[in-house]
Design an enzyme around this catalytic site. Structure first.
Site, short mmCIF file in Angstrom:
data_model
loop_
_atom_site.label_atom_id
_atom_site.label_comp_id
_atom_site.label_asym_id
_atom_site.label_seq_id
_atom_site.Cartn_x
_atom_site.Cartn_y
_atom_site.Cartn_z
N ASN A 295 -23.67 -4.81 -7.06
CA ASN A 295 -22.52 -5.41 -6.40
C ASN A 295 -23.00 -6.76 -5.83
OD1 ASN A 295 -23.84 -4.87 -3.97
ND2 ASN A 295 -22.57 -3.08 -3.48
N ASP B 258 -19.72 4.24 -8.07
CA ASP B 258 -20.30 5.27 -8.96
C ASP B 258 -19.38 5.54 -10.14
OD1 ASP B 258 -22.45 5.50 -7.22
OD2 ASP B 258 -21.40 6.98 -5.99
N ALA C 17 -25.37 12.15 -8.64
CA ALA C 17 -24.46 13.26 -8.92
C ALA C 17 -23.02 12.76 -9.05
CB ALA C 17 -24.57 14.30 -7.80
O1 RIB Z 1 -21.99 5.78 -3.61
C1 RIB Z 1 -21.55 6.73 -2.68
C2 RIB Z 1 -22.65 7.68 -2.35
O2 RIB Z 1 -23.68 6.98 -1.68
C3 RIB Z 1 -22.28 8.80 -1.41
O3 RIB Z 1 -21.78 9.94 -2.09
C4 RIB Z 1 -23.56 9.05 -0.64
O4 RIB Z 1 -24.12 10.29 -0.90
C5 RIB Z 1 -24.49 7.91 -1.00
O5 RIB Z 1 -25.44 8.31 -1.90
#
Ligand code: RIB
Length: 314
Positions: A187, A260, A47
């Site tokens: 990573n 992310d 998400a």
């Molecule tokens: O990469 C960060 C995410 O890792 C967090 O938002 C947590 O939910 C885990 O999935």
């Protein structure tokens, strides 16, 4: 609307409620300590990546799973707020995933309880395969079952899609899938596990890192991009071309979700048809901005912010 004009991506992955605790120090075994703050924030690597891509201006869709509970409803509202076309499997028997995140000393430690994320199967995704069919890029992570991820990769590759796998958290994968990827984005720690190269965790020079990356290329990967946090990224492809994009110095508030953001920005750039070097520069700038704000999704930058930062930096 997805697929009406311009490029679009689909993110397939996890969705969590993040229980974020700031702590002045880390507890020892058997010790109880007092934290300073607790926040409930939307998260989950899948998400987060979808939100980041949408904020960067990409038509983005998301496939995932939640439980039939309050957290699941909240997560759904969050995705809708970002105009992400989502198709979530609601699992009445499961809970929505949660992540316990401790923030200390400008870094985080995360424990994920996957709940519904851990139950999503290929048939759940296959029922939504039209999202993959119309996407330019398919972005995946490993917070949903690896078997499901493998099936998604095979299907998407068969449809001629560019598939980016962010192998987080690291999990052994069948080597047959590596040639099907456009790129892999571990990573340093994830690469050490996937390549069986613990020496890269302590090595200070790129020679050792390059050797581990070459090991992955030898498994059939067309290219690999390793994220090094504040030190930027290193790229290598099967033709032996490598580059390093240094990190940008920023005032760090919270690193959660920075990886992310990097993956989303990379996927967005690939969907726009940019070179891997342009894509890496853009993704480094986007993730640099992500660490300046608190919270995973809350910290994702808008496209204009990234462009401004790049104008100043390059
Ligand atoms: O990469 C960060 C995410 O890792 C967090 O938002 C947590 O939910 C885990 O999935």
């Amino acid at each position: 609307m997805i697929g009406t004009q311009g490029p679009n991506i689909v993110v397939i992955g996890s969705i969590n409620m993040d229980i974020v605790i700031e702590t002045p120090f880390l507890p020892e075994k058997g010790e109880t300590i007092m934290g300073s703050e607790m926040r409930l924030l939307p998260g989950g690597k899948g998400a987060n990546q979808a939100v980041a891509a949408a904020r960067l201006g990409m038509d983005t869709s998301f496939i995932g799973a939640v439980g039939k509970d309050r957290f699941g409803e909240q997560m759904l509202q969050e995705l809708n707020q970002h105009s992400i076309v989502q198709s979530l499997t609601v699992m009445p028997e499961e809970k929505t995933g949660v992540a316990s995140i401790w923030i200390h000393d400008q870094d985080n430690r995360i424990v994920v309880v996957p709940g519904a994320n851990g139950k999503i199967t290929w048939p759940d995704i296959e029922a939504r395969k039209s999202y993959i069919d119309r996407a330019d890029v398919v972005l995946l992570q490993l917070e949903i079952p690896p078997d499901t991820v493998v099936e998604c990769i095979k299907y998407a590759y068969g449809k001629g899609k560019k598939v980016i796998l962010n192998p987080a958290p690291a999990h052994p994968l069948p080597e047959e899938i590596y040639p099907l990827l456009y790129t892999l984005t571990p990573n340093r720690q994830e690469l050490s596990i996937l390549a069986g190269a613990p020496e890269i965790l302590t090595a200070n020079d790129f020679t050792v890192l390059h050797m581990a990356m070459q090991k992955m290329i030898d498994k059939g990967l067309p290219s690999i991009m390793v994220t090094l946090g504040a030190d930027g990224v290193v790229y290598m492809n099967a033709s032996g071309h490598t580059f390093h994009i240094p990190g940008m110095k920023m005032d760090v508030t919270d690193t959660t979700g920075a990886g992310d953001c990097f993956n989303a920005a990379l996927a967005v750039s690939v969907a726009r048809g940019w070179s891997m070097k342009q894509a890496a520069e853009y993704a480094v700038a986007a993730s640099a901005l992500a660490v300046t704000k608190f919270g995973a999704q809350n910290g994702m930058p808008e496209a204009a912010e990234v462009e401004q930062l790049m104008e100043r930096a390059y």
